[in-house]
Design a protein around this motif. Structure first.
Motif, mmCIF file in Angstrom:
data_model
loop_
_atom_site.group_PDB
_atom_site.id
_atom_site.type_symbol
_atom_site.label_atom_id
_atom_site.label_comp_id
_atom_site.label_asym_id
_atom_site.label_seq_id
_atom_site.Cartn_x
_atom_site.Cartn_y
_atom_site.Cartn_z
ATOM 1 N N ARG A 1 9.758 -2.623 20.221
ATOM 2 C CA ARG A 1 9.839 -4.087 20.272
ATOM 3 C C ARG A 1 9.228 -4.684 19.007
ATOM 4 O O ARG A 1 8.205 -4.214 18.512
ATOM 5 N N ALA A 2 9.854 -5.741 18.490
ATOM 6 C CA ALA A 2 9.374 -6.397 17.273
ATOM 7 C C ALA A 2 7.954 -6.924 17.460
ATOM 8 O O ALA A 2 7.586 -7.395 18.535
ATOM 9 N N ALA A 3 7.169 -6.849 16.391
ATOM 10 C CA ALA A 3 5.797 -7.341 16.396
ATOM 11 C C ALA A 3 5.773 -8.811 15.973
ATOM 12 O O ALA A 3 6.475 -9.214 15.045
ATOM 13 N N LEU A 4 4.947 -9.590 16.667
ATOM 14 C CA LEU A 4 4.821 -11.027 16.422
ATOM 15 C C LEU A 4 3.350 -11.381 16.253
ATOM 16 O O LEU A 4 2.485 -10.696 16.796
ATOM 17 N N ARG A 5 3.096 -12.478 15.534
ATOM 18 C CA ARG A 5 1.718 -12.973 15.397
ATOM 19 C C ARG A 5 1.736 -14.486 15.585
ATOM 20 O O ARG A 5 2.731 -15.138 15.287
ATOM 21 N N PRO A 6 0.597 -15.040 16.056
ATOM 22 C CA PRO A 6 0.513 -16.502 16.132
ATOM 23 C C PRO A 6 0.598 -17.100 14.729
ATOM 24 O O PRO A 6 0.033 -16.557 13.772
ATOM 25 N N ALA A 7 1.292 -18.208 14.618
ATOM 26 C CA ALA A 7 1.402 -18.900 13.333
ATOM 27 C C ALA A 7 0.068 -19.542 12.989
ATOM 28 O O ALA A 7 -0.628 -20.055 13.870
ATOM 29 N N GLY B 1 5.303 0.937 11.196
ATOM 30 C CA GLY B 1 5.821 0.194 10.043
ATOM 31 C C GLY B 1 4.708 -0.039 9.041
ATOM 32 O O GLY B 1 3.520 0.005 9.379
ATOM 33 N N ASP B 2 5.064 -0.263 7.805
ATOM 34 C CA ASP B 2 4.099 -0.479 6.738
ATOM 35 C C ASP B 2 3.564 -1.893 6.829
ATOM 36 O O ASP B 2 4.202 -2.846 6.363
ATOM 37 N N VAL B 3 2.384 -2.052 7.417
ATOM 38 C CA VAL B 3 1.823 -3.387 7.625
ATOM 39 C C VAL B 3 1.121 -3.920 6.379
ATOM 40 O O VAL B 3 0.691 -5.071 6.362
ATOM 41 N N GLY B 4 1.015 -3.128 5.351
ATOM 42 C CA GLY B 4 0.446 -3.578 4.088
ATOM 43 C C GLY B 4 -0.935 -4.154 4.241
ATOM 44 O O GLY B 4 -1.831 -3.516 4.777
ATOM 45 N N ASN B 5 -1.116 -5.388 3.799
ATOM 46 C CA ASN B 5 -2.428 -6.053 3.794
ATOM 47 C C ASN B 5 -2.772 -6.764 5.098
ATOM 48 O O ASN B 5 -3.779 -7.457 5.159
ATOM 49 N N ALA B 6 -1.949 -6.634 6.105
ATOM 50 C CA ALA B 6 -2.178 -7.345 7.369
ATOM 51 C C ALA B 6 -3.354 -6.723 8.117
ATOM 52 O O ALA B 6 -3.289 -5.573 8.533
ATOM 53 N N THR B 7 -4.401 -7.500 8.281
ATOM 54 C CA THR B 7 -5.588 -7.020 8.995
ATOM 55 C C THR B 7 -5.773 -7.729 10.328
ATOM 56 O O THR B 7 -6.761 -7.506 11.009
ATOM 57 N N THR C 1 6.979 -6.334 7.044
ATOM 58 C CA THR C 1 6.322 -5.202 6.397
ATOM 59 C C THR C 1 5.905 -5.596 4.992
ATOM 60 O O THR C 1 6.269 -6.665 4.489
ATOM 61 N N ALA C 2 5.179 -4.704 4.346
ATOM 62 C CA ALA C 2 4.731 -4.964 2.978
ATOM 63 C C ALA C 2 5.901 -5.251 2.052
ATOM 64 O O ALA C 2 5.795 -6.061 1.129
ATOM 65 N N ASP C 3 7.070 -4.634 2.305
ATOM 66 C CA ASP C 3 8.226 -4.859 1.431
ATOM 67 C C ASP C 3 9.137 -5.983 1.922
ATOM 68 O O ASP C 3 10.207 -6.211 1.365
ATOM 69 N N GLY C 4 8.734 -6.705 2.964
ATOM 70 C CA GLY C 4 9.459 -7.897 3.386
ATOM 71 C C GLY C 4 10.507 -7.704 4.460
ATOM 72 O O GLY C 4 11.264 -8.623 4.744
ATOM 73 N N THR C 5 10.563 -6.563 5.109
ATOM 74 C CA THR C 5 11.502 -6.387 6.215
ATOM 75 C C THR C 5 10.775 -6.661 7.526
ATOM 76 O O THR C 5 9.554 -6.719 7.574
#
Length: 117
Positions: free
Chosen positions: A90-96, A5-11, A77-81
């Motif tokens: 499986r969906a990707a998750l990150r700690p808040a 998926g297009d993760v855009g600016n997520a590092t 994603t970069a476009d908001g999906t």
């Protein structure tokens, strides 16, 4: 772990985890609560969405947390999906981030205090 998926600016990909059955802890469904307004945004500028767990009768069970007890959010994603997935789909998750995690816990407490909720 590879992400699709297009993760855009997520590092921050090193902290990402897939949505597994172990994380769901037997919940029948997952949803989310979105924090907008002046709340911090994700690396692509989208509102964070803290994931909530519900039973098969749609009763709120709690927040989806990682093994360290931190609330998790969807990765958009970069476009908001929410189409960022691992190689198994499986969906990707990150700690808040801390401010969003605190807002998630506050929201949960208010929902549990609401007799209509």
């Amino acid at each position: 772990m590879g992400w699709v998926g297009d993760v855009g600016n997520a590092t921050d990909q090193a902290s990402w985890v897939p949505l597994t059955e172990d994380l769901r802890r037997g919940a029948a469904s997952v949803g989310s609560v979105m924090f907008t307004g002046d709340a911090p945004r994700d690396p692509n500028g989208h509102p964070y969405q803290v994931i909530v767990l519900a039973d098969d009768e749609e009763r709120l069970l709690g927040l989806l947390t990682d093994d360290d007890g931190r609330p998790l959010t969807w990765i958009l994603t970069a476009d908001g999906t929410d189409d960022v997935r691992d190689e198994h789909g499986r969906a990707a998750l990150r700690p808040a981030p801390p401010e969003i995690a605190a807002a998630g816990w506050d929201w949960l407490a208010s929902e549990r205090d609401d007799p209509a909720g």
